[in-house]
Design a protein around this motif. Structure first.
Motif, mmCIF file in Angstrom:
data_model
loop_
_atom_site.group_PDB
_atom_site.id
_atom_site.type_symbol
_atom_site.label_atom_id
_atom_site.label_comp_id
_atom_site.label_asym_id
_atom_site.label_seq_id
_atom_site.Cartn_x
_atom_site.Cartn_y
_atom_site.Cartn_z
ATOM 1 N N GLU A 198 8.374 -5.038 5.518
ATOM 2 C CA GLU A 198 7.875 -3.695 5.213
ATOM 3 C C GLU A 198 8.336 -2.626 6.187
ATOM 4 N N HIS A 199 9.016 -3.026 7.260
ATOM 5 C CA HIS A 199 9.550 -2.081 8.246
ATOM 6 C C HIS A 199 8.462 -1.221 8.876
ATOM 7 N N THR A 200 7.309 -1.820 9.103
ATOM 8 C CA THR A 200 6.206 -1.165 9.785
ATOM 9 C C THR A 200 5.364 -2.244 10.445
ATOM 10 N N SER A 201 4.634 -1.875 11.486
ATOM 11 C CA SER A 201 3.812 -2.860 12.183
ATOM 12 C C SER A 201 2.379 -2.891 11.672
ATOM 13 N N ALA A 202 1.997 -1.938 10.834
ATOM 14 C CA ALA A 202 0.623 -1.860 10.328
ATOM 15 C C ALA A 202 0.463 -2.750 9.098
ATOM 16 N N LEU A 203 -0.367 -3.777 9.205
ATOM 17 C CA LEU A 203 -0.576 -4.717 8.099
ATOM 18 C C LEU A 203 -1.570 -4.129 7.102
ATOM 19 N N ARG A 204 -1.056 -3.318 6.220
ATOM 20 C CA ARG A 204 -1.916 -2.688 5.219
ATOM 21 C C ARG A 204 -1.141 -2.559 3.915
ATOM 22 N N VAL A 205 -1.717 -3.095 2.845
ATOM 23 C CA VAL A 205 -1.081 -3.014 1.534
ATOM 24 C C VAL A 205 -1.513 -1.714 0.853
ATOM 25 N N GLN A 206 -0.558 -1.001 0.328
ATOM 26 C CA GLN A 206 -0.853 0.215 -0.434
ATOM 27 C C GLN A 206 -0.920 -0.159 -1.917
ATOM 28 N N LEU B 230 6.738 -7.455 -0.147
ATOM 29 C CA LEU B 230 6.157 -8.774 0.072
ATOM 30 C C LEU B 230 5.440 -9.271 -1.176
ATOM 31 N N ALA B 231 4.736 -8.375 -1.866
ATOM 32 C CA ALA B 231 4.085 -8.757 -3.124
ATOM 33 C C ALA B 231 5.132 -9.208 -4.140
ATOM 34 N N GLY B 232 6.283 -8.558 -4.154
ATOM 35 C CA GLY B 232 7.359 -8.974 -5.042
ATOM 36 C C GLY B 232 7.874 -10.359 -4.690
ATOM 37 N N SER B 233 7.959 -10.660 -3.390
ATOM 38 C CA SER B 233 8.378 -11.990 -2.957
ATOM 39 C C SER B 233 7.383 -13.050 -3.423
ATOM 40 N N VAL B 234 6.088 -12.746 -3.298
ATOM 41 C CA VAL B 234 5.058 -13.687 -3.750
ATOM 42 C C VAL B 234 5.136 -13.874 -5.260
ATOM 43 N N ALA B 235 5.347 -12.786 -6.002
ATOM 44 C CA ALA B 235 5.443 -12.873 -7.463
ATOM 45 C C ALA B 235 6.619 -13.751 -7.883
ATOM 46 N N HIS B 236 7.769 -13.601 -7.222
ATOM 47 C CA HIS B 236 8.926 -14.429 -7.552
ATOM 48 C C HIS B 236 8.694 -15.894 -7.169
ATOM 49 N N THR B 237 8.025 -16.110 -6.043
ATOM 50 C CA THR B 237 7.702 -17.481 -5.652
ATOM 51 C C THR B 237 6.781 -18.127 -6.676
ATOM 52 N N TRP B 238 5.781 -17.380 -7.130
ATOM 53 C CA TRP B 238 4.862 -17.903 -8.130
ATOM 54 C C TRP B 238 5.596 -18.208 -9.435
ATOM 55 N N SER B 239 6.552 -17.381 -9.790
ATOM 56 C CA SER B 239 7.341 -17.622 -10.999
ATOM 57 C C SER B 239 8.099 -18.938 -10.896
ATOM 58 N N ARG B 240 8.692 -19.202 -9.725
ATOM 59 C CA ARG B 240 9.423 -20.463 -9.529
ATOM 60 C C ARG B 240 8.480 -21.660 -9.566
ATOM 61 N N LEU C 131 3.037 -8.377 -12.243
ATOM 62 C CA LEU C 131 2.349 -9.276 -11.320
ATOM 63 C C LEU C 131 2.423 -8.730 -9.896
ATOM 64 N N THR C 132 3.563 -8.165 -9.527
ATOM 65 C CA THR C 132 3.714 -7.553 -8.206
ATOM 66 C C THR C 132 2.705 -6.426 -8.018
ATOM 67 N N ILE C 133 2.568 -5.585 -9.022
ATOM 68 C CA ILE C 133 1.603 -4.481 -8.951
ATOM 69 C C ILE C 133 0.184 -5.033 -8.839
ATOM 70 N N TRP C 134 -0.122 -6.061 -9.629
ATOM 71 C CA TRP C 134 -1.460 -6.668 -9.579
ATOM 72 C C TRP C 134 -1.769 -7.201 -8.184
ATOM 73 N N LEU C 135 -0.785 -7.809 -7.556
ATOM 74 C CA LEU C 135 -0.982 -8.348 -6.211
ATOM 75 C C LEU C 135 -1.291 -7.241 -5.204
ATOM 76 N N THR C 136 -0.611 -6.093 -5.322
ATOM 77 C CA THR C 136 -0.898 -4.994 -4.390
ATOM 78 C C THR C 136 -2.314 -4.462 -4.580
ATOM 79 N N ARG C 137 -2.886 -4.633 -5.752
ATOM 80 C CA ARG C 137 -4.233 -4.126 -6.031
ATOM 81 C C ARG C 137 -5.325 -5.120 -5.652
ATOM 82 N N ASN C 138 -4.963 -6.390 -5.555
ATOM 83 C CA ASN C 138 -6.000 -7.421 -5.414
ATOM 84 C C ASN C 138 -5.883 -8.289 -4.162
ATOM 85 N N TRP C 139 -4.741 -8.297 -3.497
ATOM 86 C CA TRP C 139 -4.562 -9.131 -2.318
ATOM 87 C C TRP C 139 -4.345 -8.278 -1.082
ATOM 88 N N THR C 140 -4.821 -8.779 0.060
ATOM 89 C CA THR C 140 -4.581 -8.119 1.332
ATOM 90 C C THR C 140 -3.224 -8.542 1.895
#
Length: 236
Positions: free
Chosen positions: A52-60, A94-104, A122-131
């Protein structure tokens, strides 16, 4: 005139949300959050900064307005060396990476392949529901690091002779460098070193590691316990 302008915004935003809901409904199943020990803070900091190129662990969370404003920024901004780096919502990559991993994972279990727009939903859903921590834990648990090493927690004792919970930032950077192409750990360790050093430079710029720490690590080759050369390495 104001109500016409408002209507002109509401209609496309509502349409985007409807399309998202329709695509999400077509995803065969949603991923479950990982249970068990969380990744060490050092891993989370390094992987998040890398992605994410930032040090703040916060999902938008990505809402229709987020997509609209992101599209406007991409359209209006001038091309830069970092490309899309400053325009994507935090956590989206990162949510996109998780979505692709889940697809595999689903495809490997015999489910049908999740299509492109479904993966985006699914990527959008992850940003809304996961930290951020939940995304990082899922990816770390399913990360492939060569041979039968699935998960950074399983690879750390084998490749680094270190327990998962004892990894520092430089250890995490080395594992992530291996994960980009696991065969290089045995076939081309110099490539692993180049990727690790490049990542450490980015981490130093982001303040995750000090410049002195990064420089000290970069002067030494990766300390890997894997064989110097694997039987399947291509001939040079």
């Amino acid at each position: 005139m104001l109500w016409l302008l408002s209507l002109g915004l509401v209609v496309p935003l509502a349409t985007v949300e409807c399309v998202y809901q329709a695509m999400l409904a077509r995803v065969p199943s949603l991923p479950l959050k990982v249970e068990g020990p969380s990744p060490p803070a050092s891993w989370n900091q390094v992987r998040w900064a890398q992605s994410e190129h930032t040090s703040a662990l916060r999902v938008q969370p990505v809402w229709p307005t987020t997509l609209l404003f992101t599209l406007m920024k991409v359209t209006l901004s001038r091309p830069t060396v970092g490309g899309m780096r400053g325009t994507m919502p935090h956590g989206f990559r990162l949510a996109g990476s998780v979505a692709h991993t889940w697809s595999r994972i689903q495809e490997g279990a015999g489910e049908r392949r999740i299509r492109v727009f479904e993966t985006l939903a699914l990527t959008i859903w992850l940003t809304r529901n996961w930290t951020a921590e939940e995304l990082l834990a899922f990816e770390a648990r399913h990360l492939w690091l060569g041979r039968d090493l699935i998960g950074a927690h399983a690879a750390a004792p084998v490749l680094l002779r270190k327990e998962w919970v004892r990894l520092d930032a430089t250890d995490a950077a080395l594992l992530l460098a291996i994960a980009e192409n696991p065969r290089d750990a045995g076939c081309a360790p110099d490539r692993v070193r180049q990727r690790r050093d490049r990542l450490l430079g980015h981490l130093s710029d982001a303040g995750v590691v000090s410049a002195a720490e990064a420089e000290a690590v970069c002067t030494s080759p990766p300390a890997l316990s894997s064989p110097a050369r694997e039987p399947s390495c291509p001939r040079r």
